[in-house]
Design an enzyme around this catalytic site. Sequence first.
Site, PDB file in Angstrom:
ATOM      1  N   HIS A  84       0.939  -1.253   0.055  1.00  0.00           N
ATOM      2  CA  HIS A  84       0.027  -0.014  -0.008  1.00  0.00           C
ATOM      3  C   HIS A  84       0.809   1.453   0.080  1.00  0.00           C
ATOM      4  O   HIS A  84       0.879   2.275  -0.791  1.00  0.00           O
ATOM      5  CB  HIS A  84      -0.773  -0.147   1.460  1.00  0.00           C
ATOM      6  CG  HIS A  84      -1.811   1.333   1.373  1.00  0.00           C
ATOM      7  ND1 HIS A  84      -2.932   1.135   0.947  1.00  0.00           N
ATOM      8  CD2 HIS A  84      -1.390   2.351   1.992  1.00  0.00           C
ATOM      9  CE1 HIS A  84      -3.604   2.403   1.390  1.00  0.00           C
ATOM     10  NE2 HIS A  84      -2.530   3.143   1.575  1.00  0.00           N
ATOM     11  N   GLU A  85       1.725   1.363   0.958  1.00  0.00           N
ATOM     12  CA  GLU A  85       2.742   2.548   0.859  1.00  0.00           C
ATOM     13  C   GLU A  85       3.570   2.661  -0.193  1.00  0.00           C
ATOM     14  O   GLU A  85       3.870   3.903  -0.595  1.00  0.00           O
ATOM     15  CB  GLU A  85       3.448   2.454   2.345  1.00  0.00           C
ATOM     16  CG  GLU A  85       2.576   2.506   3.620  1.00  0.00           C
ATOM     17  CD  GLU A  85       1.627   3.805   3.625  1.00  0.00           C
ATOM     18  OE1 GLU A  85       1.985   4.497   2.839  1.00  0.00           O
ATOM     19  OE2 GLU A  85       0.515   3.525   4.405  1.00  0.00           O
TER      20      GLU A  85
ATOM     21  N   HIS B 168       1.651   4.379  -2.795  1.00  0.00           N
ATOM     22  CA  HIS B 168       1.879   5.741  -2.772  1.00  0.00           C
ATOM     23  C   HIS B 168       3.378   6.342  -3.199  1.00  0.00           C
ATOM     24  O   HIS B 168       3.439   7.369  -3.801  1.00  0.00           O
ATOM     25  CB  HIS B 168       1.822   6.273  -1.097  1.00  0.00           C
ATOM     26  CG  HIS B 168       0.378   6.176  -0.791  1.00  0.00           C
ATOM     27  ND1 HIS B 168      -0.773   7.014  -1.251  1.00  0.00           N
ATOM     28  CD2 HIS B 168      -0.329   5.755   0.404  1.00  0.00           C
ATOM     29  CE1 HIS B 168      -1.649   6.831  -0.653  1.00  0.00           C
ATOM     30  NE2 HIS B 168      -1.376   6.106   0.600  1.00  0.00           N
TER      31      HIS B 168
ATOM     32  N   HIS C 113       3.446   6.576  -6.947  1.00  0.00           N
ATOM     33  CA  HIS C 113       2.689   8.091  -7.379  1.00  0.00           C
ATOM     34  C   HIS C 113       3.614   8.960  -7.132  1.00  0.00           C
ATOM     35  O   HIS C 113       3.617  10.086  -7.996  1.00  0.00           O
ATOM     36  CB  HIS C 113       1.549   8.034  -6.323  1.00  0.00           C
ATOM     37  CG  HIS C 113       0.366   8.880  -6.886  1.00  0.00           C
ATOM     38  ND1 HIS C 113      -0.562   9.167  -6.092  1.00  0.00           N
ATOM     39  CD2 HIS C 113       0.375   9.409  -8.047  1.00  0.00           C
ATOM     40  CE1 HIS C 113      -1.471  10.072  -6.922  1.00  0.00           C
ATOM     41  NE2 HIS C 113      -1.168  10.220  -8.080  1.00  0.00           N
TER      42      HIS C 113
END
Length: 681
Positions: A469-470, A473, A476
């Site tokens: 999940h991180e 990010h 991104h």
Amino acid sequence: MTNPLLQPWTTPYGLPPFAEARAEHFEPAFEQTLAEHRAEAARIAQQTDAPAFENTIAAFDRSGALLNRVSSLFHNLTSSATSPELQAVERVMAPRLAAHYNALYLDQAMFARVDAVHAQRVSLGLTPEQTRLLDRIHLDFVLAGAKLAPAARERMAAVTEELASLTTRFSQNVLHDESHGGLWLTSEDELAGLPEFVRDAARSAAAERGRLDAWLITLSRSLVVPFLTFSARRDLREQAYAAWKARGEHDGEHDNRPVARRILALRQEQARLHGYKSYADYALVDRMAGTPAAVRELLQRVWEPAKRRAAAERTELQALAAGLGHTGAIEPWDWRYYAERVRQQRFAVDDAQVKPYFPLDRVLAAAFDCAGRLFKLAFAERPDLNAHHPDVRVFEVRREGGVIGLFLSDNFARPNKRSGAWMSAYRQQSRKPTGEPVFPIIVNNNNFAKASGTEPTLLSLDDVRTLFHEFGHGLHGLLSNVSYETLSGTSVLRDFVELPSQLYEHWSEERAVLKEHARHYKTGEPIPDALLDKLDQAKLFNQGFETVGYTACALLDLALHEQTDADGVDVAAFERAELDRLGMPAGCSLYHRLPHFQHLFSSDAYAAGYYVYMWAEVLDADGYDAFMEAGDPFDAATAERLYRYIYSSGNSVEPRAAYRAFRGRDAKVEPLLKQRGLVEL
């Protein structure tokens, strides 16, 4: 001139001078860079040339580069490597930084120029990205209060400055409880039921606090949840649970209840100054959802079926517990323990059996490998580059042969590091006016319980999803390919920012990825197909409990920020009353109680916005289906659209338009319900 923060940063790739930076350097560095930014802003606002995109909007975006450099280092250190000295500076600087940005965004000469450019935007021949930047900066001024009457602007500035001090205090209070609290274990009897990986992590945590003769269950989720899952000592489970849930709720100087009450009162005042009924109405203007009604509609579609599933799960747990001699009701400190027994009984699988296949280094390698296959990235470790702590690993990131940024991986819990998991940046991607690239420096922060000695740190499946999940990010931020820093990377609407992260979690569960990277840390053998089959069968197990824990928080947040009581709210009493009204299932618990709910009270980022994870889950479930429809989780054409419209576009494209460009249509909610196992209910 001896302050290293004010010298040119000559480290490779412009990494901060971590080794030289001291707490006493920050206040004078802020003094100088704040003054420089004020001078830059004055030159923009007071120039005699007519307002234009380049001399006003682009110039505004470029201003404050040195201040941003110092601020990024400071805020990253106060989150992940703080000290009493840094916290003291933080308390001093929080209201001063707020005052600085108030003065910037409430400056009428500056806003007059921004407003003039915005009024003629249709006729300026701007590119779509330039138009997006203009709209974004103009809205930022409006939401800050630039259009308010003079008295209201003055009051808005005072409110913002007080909020900056209060949110800093809230965060520091939570860190105090986490770094000083926990459950100490000193005998074998107190360790009953705990598998070796929990004992090992608890031993390491105790050593971190200077005790080699004990074990410590810290209040970090990555340690307290396994303890609640495996400990055979119900009395100790209750103690650990009580300490975990009571963070921020202690009489005295670290009590967050009055802090939260004042924050809520000030937020309500902000909303009224802008002419909105509640803070939720005000905050949601700048979100995809738009209104509280739209948020509630989504959450209610999940809440009722989740409650029914949780009730069915509780009945099953109660039956098993009775067979094991438990005569009372299933309490929140019992749920995970008996759920694990049911999981072992029904699926013949448990965390102790699974974790040996997920050593941290191999999971990180899997995340890198998926990024390579999807986005043509390569990660090369640079042990010669130093970060803010010896445990932090630094990687040079390349795409199709060229360097695009640096990635810092900070994975372990520490007493001076706040809890949770988050992505941040020491520098955002952008391009100079000449077109020369400015490479991002991205950091992922996790709070895994570090193994002691030479043993590798083993991750649970929940930890694996957190890392992916991180890292989503992180991608991104790393893959951002825009011209203006204001639009870079994760600088998107809050209910869109979780799409790249939650979408990336799906690859952590792909069988081909697991067969390649999930290997036993002792033997090197790949995870067996039979175990993967069991994990697939167990995937929806306990989803009622998990969905209730999250959705109750989101509904509580929304209701809290819809309040219009000018005197604020007693958060503890409000929490109890609202959970009763919602019909919180017995035995279930909130992910976060209000006195330590940092998403809501350590900043305004998720205030009236905790729903965004569910909103983004609609997008990520529907988005991953695009790969399934293509027949390949690494389908090249789908991955290229994902890169172009989601991961690299930052905020240069309106989020609904970006999603439609990727998917070919708007998202549907049905994949989310299926993903959560709630369709049949």
